[in-house]
Design a protein around this motif. Structure first.
Motif, PDB file in Angstrom:
ATOM      1  N   SER A   1      35.884  40.817  42.307  1.00  0.00           N
ATOM      2  CA  SER A   1      35.124  41.652  41.369  1.00  0.00           C
ATOM      3  C   SER A   1      35.629  41.582  39.935  1.00  0.00           C
ATOM      4  O   SER A   1      34.938  42.037  39.027  1.00  0.00           O
ATOM      5  N   TRP A   2      36.825  41.047  39.699  1.00  0.00           N
ATOM      6  CA  TRP A   2      37.375  41.003  38.352  1.00  0.00           C
ATOM      7  C   TRP A   2      37.015  39.690  37.671  1.00  0.00           C
ATOM      8  O   TRP A   2      36.598  38.725  38.319  1.00  0.00           O
ATOM      9  N   ILE A   3      37.202  39.644  36.350  1.00  0.00           N
ATOM     10  CA  ILE A   3      36.929  38.421  35.605  1.00  0.00           C
ATOM     11  C   ILE A   3      37.824  37.296  36.118  1.00  0.00           C
ATOM     12  O   ILE A   3      38.930  37.522  36.596  1.00  0.00           O
ATOM     13  N   GLY A   4      37.336  36.071  35.994  1.00  0.00           N
ATOM     14  CA  GLY A   4      37.980  34.940  36.651  1.00  0.00           C
ATOM     15  C   GLY A   4      39.410  34.682  36.232  1.00  0.00           C
ATOM     16  O   GLY A   4      40.211  34.184  37.038  1.00  0.00           O
ATOM     17  N   ILE A   5      39.788  35.010  35.002  1.00  0.00           N
ATOM     18  CA  ILE A   5      41.146  34.734  34.542  1.00  0.00           C
ATOM     19  C   ILE A   5      42.188  35.466  35.377  1.00  0.00           C
ATOM     20  O   ILE A   5      43.350  35.046  35.447  1.00  0.00           O
ATOM     21  N   ALA A   6      41.803  36.549  36.042  1.00  0.00           N
ATOM     22  CA  ALA A   6      42.750  37.279  36.887  1.00  0.00           C
ATOM     23  C   ALA A   6      43.103  36.501  38.150  1.00  0.00           C
ATOM     24  O   ALA A   6      44.176  36.699  38.726  1.00  0.00           O
ATOM     25  N   SER A   7      42.217  35.594  38.575  1.00  0.00           N
ATOM     26  CA  SER A   7      42.417  34.840  39.817  1.00  0.00           C
ATOM     27  C   SER A   7      43.169  33.550  39.507  1.00  0.00           C
ATOM     28  O   SER A   7      42.614  32.448  39.561  1.00  0.00           O
ATOM     29  N   ILE A   8      44.453  33.685  39.196  1.00  0.00           N
ATOM     30  CA  ILE A   8      45.280  32.566  38.735  1.00  0.00           C
ATOM     31  C   ILE A   8      45.315  31.445  39.779  1.00  0.00           C
ATOM     32  O   ILE A   8      45.614  31.675  40.962  1.00  0.00           O
ATOM     33  N   LYS A   9      45.022  30.224  39.326  1.00  0.00           N
ATOM     34  CA  LYS A   9      45.082  29.063  40.214  1.00  0.00           C
ATOM     35  C   LYS A   9      46.486  28.477  40.220  1.00  0.00           C
ATOM     36  O   LYS A   9      47.266  28.673  39.294  1.00  0.00           O
ATOM     37  N   TRP A  10      46.811  27.738  41.284  1.00  0.00           N
ATOM     38  CA  TRP A  10      48.086  27.022  41.420  1.00  0.00           C
ATOM     39  C   TRP A  10      49.272  27.974  41.166  1.00  0.00           C
ATOM     40  O   TRP A  10      50.229  27.641  40.469  1.00  0.00           O
TER      41      TRP A  10
END
Length: 439
Positions: A279-288
């Motif tokens: 539900s949060w903006i994508g930058i919160a879902s840190i990759k790698w």
């Protein structure tokens, strides 16, 4: 073990952001990696006086050294830094990013196939060896300030959770501020394809934090990626991508995901492990993800000071609180200016989503907004997920037409006619005027 008070999500997040902003301006929040120039500008913009916050955390280089032994190889393409193929029928390449053409999602089912999932990269996709990967959890928010190291096998031994959720860039729809509202914004000129929904599987971040020794004083967690340091256009080095989460959110529904649609994460989507913040903006879902700092003090990074806040005439002089939940949107699964045959019944499809609640209603117009009717929904509304819909239309005559779709979610929010302007073009949520040609 710290158990946050149970509050409604919006109440808890708003209170947290207000408190953290006050602590930041008062010099009580850690800001490792944020330049003195940035801090002074923020303080001046807010009309605050005082000393610049001191970075109390270990240096970025020191934390990185303890985070992982994994190494990246330069196998991404030279032009985009993206590993997977980007056929023109599926993607529009935008610098280091690849936007999904929404028409390419028609008939793909509820979940976005990994090969059609949009890519948002600050630098280039690192190609990491899962066998060498480790996650270091560290910081003074842990018991006695100790750290803990997890391998991928360690994560897989924890209870696994499967969750369907969308990931969406905060700038999705940014170009529409200009093309639809005549306003100037900065950033990647996304249309509506900077979103994808997948079935993610992984360990709860809450389980990992508790195994690491979560202490009662913890307030923030700061995941950091293993992609290369991000350098701005003016040559300012901001370090690796990282953005803090309030502990209440970290202990709620956040995953450390290692599977996407039943397969190991592909390189461009975070292999071997990424953070998933529904539900949060994508930058919160840190990759790698390579390390997570757990702090007894509020944390800031450039990704919630300079970026991912709302600036402009309609917003506070020093900018809004850092953005958290996504807004509400709808998109037709049609190319822009698609050609449709007259006197033929067409089944038009689309998708709508919201960060606040599941989408419970979609109304569509095929005459530019003069008349509206409900679309047929094809999914059970769920927060953090999108809803597919369809509507039948027989164009009466050749000519230019404008299609509109307006979503309403379970929290009572509906898409407005216009979005309040902000200079970086975040959170566009207005009803989109989608042109088609009947010919």
């Amino acid at each position: 073990m710290h158990t946050p008070e149970a509050l409604p999500p919006h109440t808890a997040e708003a209170a947290y952001d207000r408190r953290r902003l006050r602590q930041w301006l008062a010099g009580q929040a850690r800001a490792e990696g944020v330049s003195r120039r940035t801090v002074l500008r923020l303080l001046a913009a807010a009309g605050a006086a005082g000393t610049v916050p001191t970075a109390l955390a270990p240096t970025a280089a020191a934390a990185t050294a303890t985070a992982t032994t994994a190494t990246a190889t330069a196998t991404a393409t030279a032009t985009t830094g993206i590993v997977k193929p980007l056929p023109e029928a599926w993607f529009t390449v935008r610098g280091t990013n690849a936007e999904t053409r929404f028409a390419a999602l028609a008939e793909t089912g509820h979940h976005t196939p990994s090969e059609r999932f949009f890519v948002r990269n600050h630098t280039a996709t690192p190609v990491l060896d899962a066998a060498d990967w480790t996650l270091t959890v560290w910081g003074d928010g842990l018991t006695h300030g100790r750290s803990a190291v997890f391998t991928l096998d360690d994560l897989k031994r924890l209870p696994a959770v499967t969750r369907t959720a969308f990931v969406e860039c905060a700038g999705n729809g940014r170009s529409l501020f200009t093309t639809q509202q005549g306003q100037t914004v900065s950033g990647t000129a996304w249309t509506l394809g900077a979103i994808g929904t997948a079935r993610w599987r992984g360990a709860r971040l809450a389980d990992v934090l508790r195994r690491a020794g979560l202490g009662p004083a913890a307030v923030d967690v700061l995941p950091r990626g293993l992609d290369a340091d991000y350098v701005t256009a003016d040559g300012t080095g901001l370090g690796r991508v990282r953005r803090p989460l309030p502990l209440a959110k970290a202990l709620d529904d956040v995953l450390l995901a290692y599977e996407m649609n039943g397969e190991p994460l592909p390189p461009d989507h975070g292999h071997p492990v990424r953070v998933l913040v529904p539900s949060w903006i994508g930058i919160a879902s840190i990759k790698w993800v390579g390390d997570i700092q757990v702090s007894a003090q509020p944390l800031y990074s450039p990704w919630n000071t300079d970026f991912y806040r709302l600036f402009g005439d309609a917003h506070p002089e020093g900018g809004s609180a850092p953005l958290t939940r996504q807004t509400i949107k709808s998109a037709w699964e049609l190319d822009w200016n698609a050609q449709l045959a007259p006197d033929t019944e067409h089944r038009l499809t689309g998708r709508s989503w919201s960060g606040a609640a599941g989408v419970v209603r979609v109304d569509v117009s095929t005459d530019g907004g003069t008349n509206w009717r409900p679309a047929q929904l094809h999914d059970t509304p769920r927060r953090g997920d999108w809803t597919r819909w369809s509507a039948r239309w027989r164009p009466p005559a050749p000519g230019a037409c404008t299609l509109l779709a307006r979503a309403t979610d379970g929290a009572g929010r509906s898409q407005p006619d216009t979005t309040v302007h902000n200079t970086q073009g975040y959170l566009f949520d207005a009803v989109v005027r989608h042109p088609v040609t009947v010919a």
